[in-house]
Design a protein around this motif. Sequence first.
Motif, PDB file in Angstrom:
ATOM      1  N   ASN A  93     169.336 110.707  70.900  1.00 26.44           N
ATOM      2  CA  ASN A  93     169.025 109.599  71.795  1.00 26.44           C
ATOM      3  C   ASN A  93     168.818 110.136  73.213  1.00 26.44           C
ATOM      4  O   ASN A  93     169.237 111.245  73.534  1.00 26.44           O
ATOM      5  N   GLY A  94     168.142 109.370  74.057  1.00 20.71           N
ATOM      6  CA  GLY A  94     167.885 109.825  75.418  1.00 20.71           C
ATOM      7  C   GLY A  94     167.403 108.692  76.298  1.00 20.71           C
ATOM      8  O   GLY A  94     167.524 107.512  75.952  1.00 20.71           O
ATOM      9  N   SER A  95     166.826 109.040  77.443  1.00 20.64           N
ATOM     10  CA  SER A  95     166.394 108.044  78.419  1.00 20.64           C
ATOM     11  C   SER A  95     165.343 107.083  77.879  1.00 20.64           C
ATOM     12  O   SER A  95     165.188 105.974  78.398  1.00 20.64           O
ATOM     13  N   CYS A  96     164.589 107.482  76.869  1.00 24.09           N
ATOM     14  CA  CYS A  96     163.570 106.602  76.292  1.00 24.09           C
ATOM     15  C   CYS A  96     164.172 105.509  75.420  1.00 24.09           C
ATOM     16  O   CYS A  96     163.448 104.585  74.998  1.00 24.09           O
ATOM     17  N   LEU A  97     165.457 105.623  75.132  1.00 24.80           N
ATOM     18  CA  LEU A  97     166.194 104.608  74.371  1.00 24.80           C
ATOM     19  C   LEU A  97     165.627 104.327  72.988  1.00 24.80           C
ATOM     20  O   LEU A  97     165.633 103.182  72.518  1.00 24.80           O
ATOM     21  N   TYR A  98     165.140 105.365  72.332  1.00 26.13           N
ATOM     22  CA  TYR A  98     164.685 105.182  70.955  1.00 26.13           C
ATOM     23  C   TYR A  98     165.851 105.096  69.986  1.00 26.13           C
ATOM     24  O   TYR A  98     165.714 104.578  68.884  1.00 26.13           O
ATOM     25  N   GLY A  99     166.986 105.633  70.375  1.00 27.31           N
ATOM     26  CA  GLY A  99     168.156 105.628  69.510  1.00 27.31           C
ATOM     27  C   GLY A  99     168.311 106.953  68.770  1.00 27.31           C
ATOM     28  O   GLY A  99     167.496 107.873  68.923  1.00 27.31           O
ATOM     29  N   PRO A 100     169.341 107.076  67.964  1.00 30.54           N
ATOM     30  CA  PRO A 100     169.592 108.316  67.216  1.00 30.54           C
ATOM     31  C   PRO A 100     168.448 108.638  66.258  1.00 30.54           C
ATOM     32  O   PRO A 100     167.716 107.748  65.808  1.00 30.54           O
ATOM     33  N   THR A 101     168.299 109.925  65.959  1.00 33.38           N
ATOM     34  CA  THR A 101     167.257 110.366  65.040  1.00 33.38           C
ATOM     35  C   THR A 101     167.744 111.569  64.249  1.00 33.38           C
ATOM     36  O   THR A 101     168.581 112.347  64.710  1.00 33.38           O
ATOM     37  N   ASP A 102     167.200 111.697  63.040  1.00 34.24           N
ATOM     38  CA  ASP A 102     167.502 112.878  62.224  1.00 34.24           C
ATOM     39  C   ASP A 102     166.546 114.019  62.517  1.00 34.24           C
ATOM     40  O   ASP A 102     166.825 115.164  62.173  1.00 34.24           O
ATOM     41  N   ASP A 103     165.404 113.715  63.127  1.00 31.64           N
ATOM     42  CA  ASP A 103     164.418 114.735  63.464  1.00 31.64           C
ATOM     43  C   ASP A 103     164.752 115.293  64.852  1.00 31.64           C
ATOM     44  O   ASP A 103     164.522 114.633  65.875  1.00 31.64           O
ATOM     45  N   MET A 104     165.251 116.500  64.894  1.00 36.83           N
ATOM     46  CA  MET A 104     165.699 117.089  66.149  1.00 36.83           C
ATOM     47  C   MET A 104     164.628 117.932  66.832  1.00 36.83           C
ATOM     48  O   MET A 104     164.921 118.656  67.783  1.00 36.83           O
ATOM     49  N   MET A 105     163.391 117.815  66.387  1.00 36.93           N
ATOM     50  CA  MET A 105     162.301 118.475  67.111  1.00 36.93           C
ATOM     51  C   MET A 105     161.903 117.564  68.273  1.00 36.93           C
ATOM     52  O   MET A 105     160.872 116.870  68.238  1.00 36.93           O
ATOM     53  N   ILE A 106     162.740 117.523  69.274  1.00 31.51           N
ATOM     54  CA  ILE A 106     162.592 116.609  70.394  1.00 31.51           C
ATOM     55  C   ILE A 106     162.760 117.372  71.703  1.00 31.51           C
ATOM     56  O   ILE A 106     163.195 118.530  71.716  1.00 31.51           O
ATOM     57  N   ALA A 107     162.404 116.691  72.800  1.00 35.29           N
ATOM     58  CA  ALA A 107     162.491 117.345  74.111  1.00 35.29           C
ATOM     59  C   ALA A 107     162.639 116.302  75.203  1.00 35.29           C
ATOM     60  O   ALA A 107     162.333 115.118  75.020  1.00 35.29           O
TER      61      ALA A 107
END
Length: 345
Positions: A164-178
Amino acid sequence: MRATKHAAPRPWRRRGLVTGSALGLLGVGVTACLAVTVFTGSGTGAVRAADASAAGARAAAPSDAGPEAGGGAGATARPTPSGTGTGTGPTRPATPTPTPSPSVPVPAASTASGTPAGSANSGTARERPRTPSASSGAAASAERITPAVSRRGVATAYAAGDGNGSCLYGPTDDMMIAAMNVTDYESAKACGAYVRVRAAGGATVTVRIVNECPAPCAPGQLDLSRQAFAKLADLSVGRLPVTWTLLSPDLPGAIAIRYKTGSTKWWCGIQVIGHRNPVAALEVRGGGRWRRLPRTAYNYFLSADGTGCGGALRITDIYGQRLTVDGIAVRPGVAQRTDVQFARH
């Protein structure tokens, strides 16, 4: 022969004439002096009255008024901006205090050092109020998130927690994020964007932007999740020179709409989820026309007066493509799937 006897002249008569003339001239002079004195006195009184009036006006002006506030030579008193006034000029009614909108909680963004700020990236995602920064507003006008543009910067790593982060998408299982630096974040315009990151050695990784990396993250910098950074280099590298480019990936499924917690028909926040391309604008239908909603740094479009809440939506991506969605019921916190998706570019 009689001699004619002439009378001797009478000098006293000439003296009387001279004396009378002198007295007459003296009277005229005294009268002129009195007239001059009276005229001069009246003029002096007028000048003194004018000086007193000007002094009173200067005394009524604020002592600390500068040139911008109307102070200085020749300045006149100005009414005070308060609703009560000071007796020096006309007053105006006090500005009414606006009714506050519901508070909007957001999680903390990542830090430039790669360590999460607060608990937004630690798995608990505790939220805190936040307002868009001035730098984010300035960046938004620069149109940093544009297609077919390759940017240079550095990649760092942070502990992304549950994603989760500032974009407020919520938790995710895909950790290819930035997390995107604040300049390229553009007040959440970068949220949901897919970016291909390439290291100097040729290694690449595709990440989705879900967070904001505040200063000292520099323009062009990406704060990758540790899992994504490891695809490019060892975590011990710390700072890795990279280039990155926006993508328009082949995503399965359609976009979803989510109303923010606390939304009603009188106030709502609207979020777009699962979009292939970055979202540039969201409009609602109200009063027989489309109305563009302002976007917050926490990735919701707000309708402060309830216009369009639960009604038709029009969503535009950075390529200018528009999607129209029929009325979506106001169900706060629920991602409601649609049947539309942006085309690939």
